[in-house]
Design a protein around this motif. Structure first.
Motif, mmCIF file in Angstrom:
data_model
loop_
_atom_site.group_PDB
_atom_site.id
_atom_site.type_symbol
_atom_site.label_atom_id
_atom_site.label_comp_id
_atom_site.label_asym_id
_atom_site.label_seq_id
_atom_site.Cartn_x
_atom_site.Cartn_y
_atom_site.Cartn_z
ATOM 1 N N SER A 95 0.848 -1.195 0.000
ATOM 2 C CA SER A 95 0.000 0.000 0.000
ATOM 3 C C SER A 95 0.883 1.244 0.000
ATOM 4 O O SER A 95 2.004 1.233 0.526
ATOM 5 C CB SER A 95 -0.907 0.027 1.234
ATOM 6 N N GLY A 96 0.361 2.317 -0.595
ATOM 7 C CA GLY A 96 1.066 3.595 -0.582
ATOM 8 C C GLY A 96 2.326 3.619 -1.419
ATOM 9 O O GLY A 96 3.170 4.496 -1.247
ATOM 10 N N ILE A 97 2.472 2.688 -2.345
ATOM 11 C CA ILE A 97 3.741 2.524 -3.066
ATOM 12 C C ILE A 97 3.947 3.594 -4.130
ATOM 13 O O ILE A 97 5.035 4.121 -4.295
ATOM 14 C CB ILE A 97 3.815 1.120 -3.710
ATOM 15 N N SER A 98 2.883 3.933 -4.865
ATOM 16 C CA SER A 98 3.054 4.871 -5.975
ATOM 17 C C SER A 98 2.075 6.029 -5.876
ATOM 18 O O SER A 98 1.077 5.970 -5.157
ATOM 19 C CB SER A 98 2.856 4.144 -7.316
ATOM 20 N N ASP A 99 2.384 7.092 -6.631
ATOM 21 C CA ASP A 99 1.469 8.227 -6.723
ATOM 22 C C ASP A 99 0.496 8.007 -7.880
ATOM 23 O O ASP A 99 0.461 6.937 -8.482
ATOM 24 C CB ASP A 99 2.240 9.542 -6.865
ATOM 25 N N GLU A 100 -0.296 9.037 -8.212
ATOM 26 C CA GLU A 100 -1.331 8.860 -9.228
ATOM 27 C C GLU A 100 -0.785 8.621 -10.629
ATOM 28 O O GLU A 100 -1.507 8.180 -11.520
ATOM 29 C CB GLU A 100 -2.285 10.059 -9.254
#
Length: 661
Positions: free
Chosen positions: A487-492
């Motif tokens: 989770s939270g690995i990449s941005d949009e």
């Protein structure tokens, strides 16, 4: 127009009278009255009957059916019939046909053979919608408009030249400049830098892995393109048939991920979905419950419509098992438990011919003198008694976050493991909570999280800064927040957040992950008294309490589960997919810390969900086991129409809806 049936759970389904001679229609009305049908969806696949040649319309038969339904007090959800083009249209304009990933044209002969970007198809569809709206906007049977049908079920993604041009226009609106697009897509990698918009193509079949952000943006484009098409039809209906609600049927099944329904939901006057039991799944009943909860999330927590499900077998699985006696009723009421106020089936009368002739229906091939139809009649009686439940809302103190765009990114090319599907963790957590009688809302990260005592963030690989901040704010305000691995690995833009995983949630959780250790299919790791599979991580507890450690494998001694106090709440981190017993123990700790209690104390295999309103509360008990169960509850069972408790046995496969004392 007429109002939607609201003094009962509305019961009905797709009605296709054009498949049958007229003498059958009057018999249909008799059987609909007998079975308690109060609505039908009409005309979904009728375009070739309504417009047999370009600009030549034949509404006489539809006039007769609409009048017949009105006479029998049956509400009509009237389709715009634009789901599938007639043969004359694709013959005259083959350019409307979709093209697959390998460049093959998908020819007519089935359904939904049209390109989402085709202006020719759109023009013809809008012309038909206009004719229908002008003719039927004031008909006394009309209660709702049904735009198209199961968007993207068969024709997305399309990779044709029309879509290529549409994609370039969409990219220009999204990124504004080639410089920004190249930055967003990371085109410095593999010499992919674009210097002209015309160089950009759909992510067609290529030599090896496609650019992940290119693939992600194409999924966004296809969803947005179909949504724009939907808006165009809806705008005509709003102009020519004002005041009549509009819907289209979603497909909130585990395997369907072509559309971002969180964006689509805002465009619906009524949220509706189709759901079919997928027998090949490991936990099909749990998936049914998850589907209902995500649909309720799309409806903002309010009631929704089950537009389609099946009385028995479907036609599209490798093996299509018939439903056991009583399962038609049990499946239906399991959806009502999750917030459905309407029960629709595909279809009213089982077809004589065609690809769906072995798909079950309310009236089977055997006719009304059949066990299946008698069960439908019984369902109709129960739907009448459940009228007092209509409009009530499902009670839940737990939120599970779900984002279709995160799913798209997590299923992109060249990921650390193909064994870790995006739905896997969310489904497991939802199922284990369900086994404990705890109901969870499945909501988008943009939802108001302040109403929940527990917020679960399962494999939310892609997350925006805004949504990550909302999760942190929920913990600060008092929620117990459980974040899982990956989770939270990449941005949009699917760019990795640097500095250590889990990126966007690193500070909230007080942990730092240096490296993923995905597991092979046969591998397991020991975590406390349990085991983990599919995934593990090299976790460092920077500012968090270590609750459990890996006890074997390459990560032996490293943290596996952590907890950090945050404001008046806490943030928990789970770095592997635990077995059910260990996952249940963790969820007991999380929900216990939050003060979340089950709807009822139930054994594993019995669902317990409560709906409530200012008029009272109703406890739904669904026994999915093969033996009778005793549940401590008292009140009046609306299904059996008799008192329940304090020691009433719920039979194997049975359902009770208890108006609580």
């Amino acid at each position: 127009m007429r109002s939607w049936p609201s003094r009962r759970i509305a019961l009905g389904g797709d009605y296709n009278p054009e498949q049958w001679p007229r003498e059958v229609w009057s018999h249909d009305m008799e059987l609909m009255r007998e079975s308690g049908v109060s609505f039908v969806t009409l005309g979904v696949f009728s375009w070739s009957w309504l417009e047999p040649a370009k600009g030549e319309y034949d509404f006489a038969w539809l006039d007769d059916v609409m009048d017949l339904l009105h006479t029998n007090d049956i509400a009509v959800d009237l389709a715009t019939a634009t789901a599938t083009p007639p043969p004359w249209l694709s013959a005259a304009h083959p350019e409307i046909l979709p093209v697959d990933h390998e460049g093959h044209t998908l020819w007519p002969g089935s359904r939904q053979a049209w390109c989402p970007s085709s202006p020719v198809y759109r023009d013809h569809a809008l012309a038909l919608t206009t004719q229908l709206a002008q003719r039927y906007h004031g008909h006394p049977a009309l209660a709702m408009w049904h735009v198209s049908n199961e968007y993207a079920c068969h024709n997305v993604p399309c990779y044709c030249d029309t879509c290529a041009a549409g994609f370039r226009g969409w990219l220009q609106r999204r990124h504004q400049s080639l410089e920004r697009l190249n930055d967003s897509w990371g085109t410095a990698f593999w010499s992919q830098r674009y210097t002209d918009w015309q160089q950009i193509l759909p992510p067609r079949l290529t030599t090896t892995f496609a650019n992940p952000t290119h693939v992600l943006d194409y999924k966004r484009f296809q969803s947005d393109t179909l949504l724009d098409f939907h808006r165009s039809e809806k705008a005509i209906l709003a102009d020519l048939s004002p005041g009549v609600p509009v819907t289209t049927n979603f497909m909130t099944l585990a395997h369907f991920d072509h559309l971002d329904y969180h964006q689509w939901a805002a465009e619906q006057d009524v949220i509706s979905t189709d759901h079919y039991v997928v027998n090949s799944l490991e936990h099909p009943r749990a998936e049914l419950a998850f589907s209902g909860d995500i649909t309720r999330g799309l409806a903002g927590g309010g009631p929704w419509m089950l537009m389609e499900h099946s009385t028995s077998a479907v036609n599209w699985q490798a093996v299509n098992p018939a439903k056991a006696p009583g399962q038609t009723l049990r499946d239906s009421l399991a959806h009502v438990a999750r917030g459905a106020d309407t029960l629709g089936f595909f279809q009213w009368r089982q077809s004589l011919s065609g690809s769906e002739k072995f798909h079950s229906a309310l009236v089977p091939h055997a006719g009304p003198d059949s066990a299946r139809f008698r069960e439908v009649v019984e369902l109709g009686r129960i739907a009448q008694r459940l009228g007092e439940v209509v409009g009530s809302r499902v009670e839940s103190q737990v939120a599970i976050l779900w984002d279709y765009q995160a799913q798209w990114a997590a299923s992109g090319p060249a990921m650390p493991s193909t064994e870790l599907g995006y739905p896997t963790t969310a489904h497991a957590i939802h199922r284990v909570l369900r086994d404990r009688g705890i109901t969870a809302d499945v909501v988008h990260p943009s939802a108001d999280l302040t109403a929940y005592k527990v917020v679960v963030v399962p494999t939310l690989y892609l997350v925006t800064d805004e949504h990550a901040a909302a999760v942190a704010a929920a913990a600060q305000a008092g929620a117990q927040v459980l974040v899982t691995f990956f989770s939270g690995i990449s941005d949009e833009n699917d760019h990795v957040r640097l500095g250590g995983y889990p990126g966007a949630f690193r500070e909230l959780l007080g942990v730092r992950v240096e490296e993923f250790f995905p597991l092979l299919d046969h591998e397991e790791v020991s975590v406390g008294a349990g085991t983990g599979r599919r995934w593990s991580e090299d976790v460092t507890a920077v500012a968090a309490e270590v609750l459990e450690r890996y006890s074997d494998g390459p990560l032996a001694g490293r943290p596996a589960i952590t907890r950090r106090e945050v404001g008046s709440g806490a943030a928990w981190y789970l770095s592997t997919l635990l077995d059910d017993a260990a996952l249940g123990a963790l969820l007991d700790d999380v929900t216990g810390a939050a003060g979340v209690t089950p709807a009822a104390d139930v054994p594993v295999g019995v669902e317990a969900v409560r709906r409530s309103s200012h008029d009272g509360s109703w406890l739904f008990l669904v026994n999915d086991t093969d033996r009778e169960q005793h549940i401590a509850a008292t009140g009046h069972d609306l299904v059996a129409d008799r008192p329940f408790g304090p020691d009433t046995a719920l039979a194997a496969g049975a359902v009770a809806v208890i108006r609580e004392d």
